[in-house]
Design an enzyme around this catalytic site. Structure first.
Site, PDB file in Angstrom:
ATOM      1  N   ARG A  39      -8.445  -1.978 -12.096  1.00  0.00           N
ATOM      2  CA  ARG A  39      -8.808  -1.797 -13.499  1.00  0.00           C
ATOM      3  C   ARG A  39     -10.270  -2.149 -13.730  1.00  0.00           C
ATOM      4  NH1 ARG A  39      -4.062  -4.683 -16.625  1.00  0.00           N
ATOM      5  NH2 ARG A  39      -5.445  -4.259 -18.362  1.00  0.00           N
ATOM      6  N   HIS A  69      -0.749  -7.043  -0.010  1.00  0.00           N
ATOM      7  CA  HIS A  69       0.207  -6.277  -0.809  1.00  0.00           C
ATOM      8  C   HIS A  69       0.981  -7.142  -1.789  1.00  0.00           C
ATOM      9  CE1 HIS A  69       1.893  -7.115   3.219  1.00  0.00           C
ATOM     10  NE2 HIS A  69       2.937  -7.487   2.568  1.00  0.00           N
ATOM     11  N   ASN A  83      -8.206 -14.653   2.624  1.00  0.00           N
ATOM     12  CA  ASN A  83      -6.946 -13.948   2.826  1.00  0.00           C
ATOM     13  C   ASN A  83      -6.024 -14.259   1.647  1.00  0.00           C
ATOM     14  OD1 ASN A  83      -5.028 -12.530   4.912  1.00  0.00           O
ATOM     15  ND2 ASN A  83      -3.872 -14.174   3.951  1.00  0.00           N
ATOM     16  N   SER A 111       1.628 -16.522   1.115  1.00  0.00           N
ATOM     17  CA  SER A 111       2.463 -15.551   0.407  1.00  0.00           C
ATOM     18  C   SER A 111       3.189 -16.200  -0.769  1.00  0.00           C
ATOM     19  CB  SER A 111       3.507 -14.969   1.364  1.00  0.00           C
ATOM     20  OG  SER A 111       2.875 -14.207   2.349  1.00  0.00           O
TER      21      SER A 111
END
Length: 159
Positions: A39, A69, A83, A111
């Site tokens: 955006r 992802h 990362n 994660s």
């Protein structure tokens, strides 16, 4: 879909189903997508990999960063060689105002980390998978848990 006004550097690969807003700036030798939405106000540094199923809004991603992802990065300033693990979210809205998240160079965000802004993650810091980070993280510190706290390893003596 690439809106008029987006700037994309040489040798950048854009996979299908990628949406790039009109004032996004993407460096050279990057890989984007598939299924991402960059955006307005987003800037991606050279040699950076932005994987699939992401939304990035009003954020700066440094050079040689990896945002693989499943996630949302809003109002974030992310340094070089950072990362960002799968499922990471910057919780930047408190119901009244938007707040910034700063992640310094070479940090490793595990994660499913939730970064509750305003927040700063120091250079080379690490967040454990599933952590909810509500306080600033000092450089080269490992934090884990809900809420995230500094990880202290237990030293084992010899027998």
């Amino acid at each position: 879909f690439i809106q008029e006004g987006a700037k994309i550097g040489r040798n950048t690969l854009i996979y299908p189903f990628t949406f790039i807003g009109n004032d996004a700036i993407i460096g050279k030798n990057c890989s984007l997508g598939p299924f991402i939405h960059l955006r307005g106000g987003t800037c991606i540094g050279d040699n950076t990999w932005v994987g699939s199923f992401l939304e990035i809004n009003r954020s700066k991603i440094g050079k040689q960063a990896r945002v693989k992802h499943f996630g949302y990065l809003g109002d974030a300033d992310i340094g070089d060689k950072v990362n960002i693990g799968a499922g990471t979210v910057t919780a930047n809205f408190d119901g009244k105002s938007k707040h910034k998240t700063y992640i310094e160079a070479e940090a490793f965000i595990g994660s499913d980390t939730i970064l509750v802004a305003p927040l700063k993650v120091g250079k080379g810091a690490v967040t454990g998978a599933g952590s909810v980070v509500t306080k600033n993280v000092k450089p080269k510190t490992v934090v884990v848990g809900i809420p995230a706290r500094a990880f202290k390893s237990k030293k084992r003596g010899r027998r």
